[in-house]
Write a protein that holds these residues in place. Structure first.
Motif, mmCIF file in Angstrom:
data_model
loop_
_atom_site.group_PDB
_atom_site.id
_atom_site.type_symbol
_atom_site.label_atom_id
_atom_site.label_comp_id
_atom_site.label_asym_id
_atom_site.label_seq_id
_atom_site.Cartn_x
_atom_site.Cartn_y
_atom_site.Cartn_z
ATOM 1 N N SER A 113 -4.925 3.160 -2.223
ATOM 2 C CA SER A 113 -5.278 2.044 -3.105
ATOM 3 C C SER A 113 -4.377 1.394 -3.746
ATOM 4 C CB SER A 113 -6.132 2.472 -4.155
ATOM 5 O OG SER A 113 -6.358 1.530 -5.377
ATOM 6 N N PHE A 114 -3.948 -0.018 -3.858
ATOM 7 C CA PHE A 114 -2.959 -0.754 -4.291
ATOM 8 C C PHE A 114 -3.355 -1.105 -5.813
ATOM 9 C CE2 PHE A 114 -0.744 -0.250 -0.617
ATOM 10 C CZ PHE A 114 -0.516 -0.876 0.107
ATOM 11 N N ASP A 115 -4.542 -1.292 -6.262
ATOM 12 C CA ASP A 115 -4.800 -1.437 -7.432
ATOM 13 C C ASP A 115 -6.171 -1.147 -7.679
ATOM 14 O OD1 ASP A 115 -4.675 -5.091 -7.135
ATOM 15 O OD2 ASP A 115 -6.416 -3.828 -7.081
ATOM 16 N N VAL A 116 -6.740 -1.599 -8.747
ATOM 17 C CA VAL A 116 -8.004 -0.987 -9.188
ATOM 18 C C VAL A 116 -9.269 -1.442 -8.239
ATOM 19 C CG1 VAL A 116 -9.861 -0.947 -10.955
ATOM 20 C CG2 VAL A 116 -7.431 -0.383 -11.810
ATOM 21 N N LYS A 117 -8.980 -2.549 -7.956
ATOM 22 C CA LYS A 117 -10.051 -2.941 -7.006
ATOM 23 C C LYS A 117 -9.722 -3.113 -5.519
ATOM 24 C CE LYS A 117 -11.474 -6.723 -10.519
ATOM 25 N NZ LYS A 117 -11.854 -6.507 -11.580
ATOM 26 N N ASP A 118 -9.027 -2.415 -5.165
ATOM 27 C CA ASP A 118 -8.605 -2.330 -3.920
ATOM 28 C C ASP A 118 -8.610 -1.038 -3.527
ATOM 29 O OD1 ASP A 118 -5.576 -1.858 -2.158
ATOM 30 O OD2 ASP A 118 -6.825 -3.585 -1.631
ATOM 31 N N ILE A 119 -9.171 -0.840 -2.368
ATOM 32 C CA ILE A 119 -9.526 0.373 -1.686
ATOM 33 C C ILE A 119 -9.328 0.274 -0.029
ATOM 34 C CG2 ILE A 119 -11.371 2.267 -0.923
ATOM 35 C CD1 ILE A 119 -10.373 2.401 -3.959
#
Lengths: 115, 112
Positions: A49-55
């Protein structure tokens, strides 16, 4: 205290049970990863995951799911555990913007045994 | 397919010996090569080698990268029992840490 903390550190569970491994970090890194390590197979990436909204799925995502609840928290779930998911699981972080390039930093690992 | 091969798979030496661990790789768009030491659980970072930094040294440990021949070595001089561990090599192509490819490691045992 470790910069990347995993819980539980050891767990035995039964086939078919749902299990969650949790990871939290104090490094302030944006990127987080889940790996598993098996003897003779090395480290393999499950999800990242690169940030909270990214999986994103990694090399071996089947049978796993993840949740990035906050920048500092990344959990891994096995919806219905099976014996070949017995392994050592690592959470890891990185932040290329902070000058570390590809360097990733590992948590202390969680031993999971599925019986 | 990107590939990292470490050799030997295991090595047993006596305290005071010098050891050389090898890592060869095939990866498209190479960016960096990383060495980690794994004692009981968590791999801990040792070195990162890139095109602009092909030699690194820290105390008794040193590493070089040969981008032409596609390999790296990790050297440990005057080994101590505390050097006993699995040493992991990982190679990263352009594009980020999610593309890191790990070797299977070299298990080093240093006997007193």
């Amino acid at each position: 205290d470790a910069d990347v903390t995993q819980t539980p550190r050891n767990r035995i569970t039964k086939t078919g049970k749902r299990i969650m491994l949790e990871c939290s970090q104090t490094k302030g890194h944006d990127r987080m990863y889940w790996y598993r390590q098996d003897p003779g197979l090395g480290l393999r990436l499950i999800y990242y995951s690169f940030d909270v909204k990214d999986i994103n799925k990694g090399e071996i995502s089947d049978g796993y799911s993840v949740s990035r609840q906050a920048q500092a928290k990344f959990s891994l779930s096995l919806e219905s555990a099976i014996p070949n998911q017995t392994a050592l699981y690592f959470c890891a972080t990185s932040d290329p913007a902070k000058g570390g390039g590809n360097t990733i930093y590992f948590g202390e690992g969680s031993w999971l045994t599925v019986v | 397919e990107d590939k990292v091969v470490q050799s030997p798979l295991s090595l047993v030496v006596h305290e005071g010996d010098t050891v050389t661990l090898n890592c060869s790789y095939e990866v498209t768009n190479f960016r960096s090569l990383l060495w980690y030491k794994q004692e009981k659980k968590a791999p801990t970072f040792l070195f990162m080698l890139t095109s602009s930094g092909i030699e690194k040294k820290s105390g008794r440990l040193s590493s070089i990268l040969d981008k032409k021949e596609l390999f790296s070595i990790l050297n440990i001089t005057a080994t101590q029992t505390g050097d006993s561990a699995v040493y992991l090599c990982a190679v990263g192509p352009q594009g980020g840490s999610e593309k890191l490819v790990f070797g299977k490691g070299t298990k080093l045992t240093v006997n007193p």
